[in-house]
Each structure stands twice: as C-alpha cells, then as structure tokens.
Write an enzyme that holds these catalytic residues in place. Structure first.
Site, PDB file in Angstrom:
ATOM      1  N   SER A  62       0.289  -1.528  -0.351  1.00 34.58           N
ATOM      2  CA  SER A  62      -0.090   0.063  -0.239  1.00 34.58           C
ATOM      3  C   SER A  62       0.818   1.481   0.317  1.00 34.58           C
ATOM      4  CB  SER A  62      -0.862   0.265   1.258  1.00 34.58           C
ATOM      5  OG  SER A  62      -2.238  -1.089   1.523  1.00 34.58           O
ATOM      6  N   GLU A  94     -10.624   6.840   2.281  1.00 32.53           N
ATOM      7  CA  GLU A  94      -9.698   5.066   1.825  1.00 32.53           C
ATOM      8  C   GLU A  94     -10.587   4.700   2.942  1.00 32.53           C
ATOM      9  OE1 GLU A  94      -5.580   2.246   2.274  1.00 32.53           O
ATOM     10  OE2 GLU A  94      -6.569   4.379   3.985  1.00 32.53           O
ATOM     11  N   HIS A  96      -6.558  -9.523   4.157  1.00 31.03           N
ATOM     12  CA  HIS A  96      -5.540 -10.171   4.346  1.00 31.03           C
ATOM     13  C   HIS A  96      -5.850 -11.750   5.227  1.00 31.03           C
ATOM     14  CE1 HIS A  96      -1.812  -8.200   3.541  1.00 31.03           C
ATOM     15  NE2 HIS A  96      -2.718  -7.158   3.340  1.00 31.03           N
ATOM     16  N   HIS A 149      -4.593  -2.165  -4.957  1.00 31.34           N
ATOM     17  CA  HIS A 149      -4.108  -3.288  -5.098  1.00 31.34           C
ATOM     18  C   HIS A 149      -5.008  -4.238  -4.989  1.00 31.34           C
ATOM     19  CE1 HIS A 149      -3.276  -3.808  -1.469  1.00 31.34           C
ATOM     20  NE2 HIS A 149      -2.642  -3.189  -1.001  1.00 31.34           N
TER      21      HIS A 149
HETATM   22 ZN   LIG Z   1      -2.560  -5.241   2.226  1.00 31.65          ZN
END
Ligand SMILES: [Zn+2]
Length: 344
Positions: free
Chosen positions: A71, A230, A239, A278
């Site tokens: 990131s 964000e 994750h 991403h």
């Molecule tokens: Zn990440």
C-alpha cells in the site's frame, strides 16, 4: 452567419475547456478492492453508488520493486505519479522526496484533506502527505503529518500524535460526539481511535459521515479542494481471508462514495475518482444469491496482495481520461496536472 459559427465555436470550446479540468477532486481508494470485491459489494447492495460513474477503466498496480505492490508504494504512485519501492512513502526508489497531489493543491491555494478508517500514519493516508523511506516510521510519519498544511485529518492514530501541538493549529475532535459538533472550522482533525478503528459495524462514525464533514469543511474554500478518502479495511479483511468483513467494508466504502457523488452532482466542478491501490487475497465469489442480496461463499488464494489490475470509476469534469487501461502512476500524474491547471 460566419460570426454565429465563430461564436458557437468559441462557446463550445469554452464549455469544453471549463468541463475538462475540475476545480475540486475527491479521490476514493478502496484498499485491497479488486473487481471480485466490487462484485461482492454489488451482490450485497443490489446496486452500488460507484455505478453512478459513467466512466470505467482499469489500472495496473505493480511497484518499482515488485510485481505485487504494497500500500505504501501504491499510495506513492497514486499521489505523486511516480513508482517507488514497496514500503516507501512519498519518495523515489533512491529516497528523494516527490511532490504529491496534496502539495500541488496547496500550492494552487486549495484546501486539502484525508479521511480514512485506519491510523492516519498508515501507508495509504501517509503516502499522500509524508516523505519517508519506510512505512514503519509511525512517530516520524505523525510528526510530518502534524507539520503539514493538510486542513482536514480524519482517522485514527492518536497514540502517535503530540495532541497539544496539533490543537495549536487545528480544532481536534477525539470522540464521536465531538466530531458531530465540530461545525465547519477551516482546519479540523478527528482522531477517534488510539491506533486503528474496528470493522465497520463497530465504528462510532461511518466513513460516509467523515466524508460528508470533510467535504463540508473543504468546500468553504473558494479556490477549490482535494480530498482523499480511503476504505482502509477491505484490505485487512482480505489479509485475514474474512469474506463477510470484505463485503461489509466494501459496502461501507461505497456508502462514502455516494456522499462524494452527491456533492459532485450538485457542485458540477468536482471530479470523483474511485479506485484501489491493489487487490488483496485473490478473492473469489463462489456462491450466493442476487435476489436475496446474499454472498454465501467466498474464497481466497492466499493472505497477501495480488498483482491484478484495479478497477477505476470516474465522474465529473475530466473523468473521460480515466476510460481504458492505464498505469496507477497515470492517475497521480493526471490529478496533479488537473490541479496545476485548474480554476482557482
Ligand atoms: Zn494490505
């Protein structure tokens, strides 16, 4: 007749020129939000706010050091238009500071802000403000954020900040109640958590509320503004291979996108861009029901990021350039170019 044609040409040119460069930019980043994550959000919501954007495209995300970005490098690419190594924030691979879109906006006399649901020192918001060789330098990152001219700082990370110093330069809210009674000071911080906020269901203030308040404050500037918002935790759920929280974080993020688009629709001079830094997890949507708005089964390839292209959505003046396939650095370069040539 000739005069009329000339007038029409000038008129069309003026309208086109006026439309092609936005005065304000609201830039939304869904951290870890690949196309499958967007699809899951659509199944859960029925229709997404993002769908109000007439322009769609894709962005490649690799960094200067790796096919799979982190990131920090991605935020640097998006904020400065230059690729750097994984872990690096606002600096080139050889550690030279790079001008970011917030600094360009400040130079142009515009107000600036970030609104996130992570610590303000975390990679994505930090990548729009600071210049450090490593994302792990939280105290240094907090110092640079506090010393910056950013007008709106909404997120977490109180543990890293020198509160009295920050209070000297801006109104600071530390609780949801204080946030809701902020009013519209010229400079405001809401640092609502010691480090990171919890997942969406437990957050005392939604990302949509943060976005609405940030816009309300920044839109007071007659010279225009730049705001980065964000959805930080789509990535974290990815994750952890936690499908339900991926979906609820995308839904929370998309609600915030709606607030940005509501403003842009009324304002007419605001470009809204929505993308991801991403993809995370190699997320897959495996079973569910469109009728019941249910995502029943999801899967993941692993617990890290992937190199898939990120979706891009755009709305408003200047949006058409985001159609097609671009590199993530093109988004940063374009935003800086717009800021530098925009109406004040
Ligand atoms: Zn990440």
């Amino acid at each position: 007749m000739k005069k009329l044609i000339l007038f029409l040409c000038l008129f069309v040119t003026a309208v086109f020129a006026g439309e092609s460069v936005p005065k304000n930019i609201i830039f939304f980043i869904g951290d870890g939000m690949g196309l499958p994550q967007v699809t899951a959000g659509k199944v859960a919501k029925g229709s997404l706010e993002m769908e109000r954007c007439p322009v769609t495209g894709f962005a490649t995300t690799w960094s200067a050091s790796s096919l799979v970005t982190d990131s920090a490098a991605a935020a640097t690419a998006l904020s400065t238009g230059v690729k750097t190594g994984n872990g690096m924030l606002g600096v080139s691979p050889d550690d030279h500071p790079l001008q970011n879109v917030i600094e360009a906006a400040e130079k142009r006399g515009k107000s600036t802000g970030v609104a996130v649901v992570c610590s303000l020192t975390h990679a994505t918001p930090a990548g729009f403000i600071v210049h450090v060789p490593s994302r792990k330098m939280d105290p240094e990152i907090a110092q640079q954020i506090a010393a910056s001219d950013v007008d709106v700082l909404f997120g977490g990370g109180l543990d890293y900040f020198d509160l009295p110093e920050l209070q000297k330069k801006m109104t600071v809210a530390l609780t949801a109640e204080e946030f809701r009674s902020l009013g519209t000071p010229k400079k405001a911080a809401a640092i609502l958590y010691p480090v990171h906020p919890p997942y969406a269901a437990e957050r005392s203030v939604s990302l949509k509320e943060l976005t609405q308040k940030a816009i309300e404050i920044l839109a007071q500037d007659k010279d225009g503004f730049f705001l980065m918002v964000e959805g930080s935790q789509i990535d974290w759920a990815g994750h952890k291979n936690d499908g339900p929280n991926v979906v609820s974080e995308v839904v929370d993020f998309d609600d915030a996108v709606g607030a940005g688009l509501d403003f842009a629709e009324k304002n007419g001079k605001t470009l809204v861009i929505i993308t991801a830094d991403h993809e995370t997890g190699g997320f897959a949507l495996l079973d569910g029901s469109v009728e019941n708005k249910a995502v029943d089964k999801t899967g993941f390839v692993h617990g890290g990021h992937t190199a898939a292209m990120a979706p891009v959505f755009a709305f408003g003046p200047g949006s058409s350039v985001f159609s097609g396939i671009h590199d993530n650095t093109d988004i940063g370069k374009t935003m800086i170019r717009f800021i530098q040539t925009s109406e004040k």
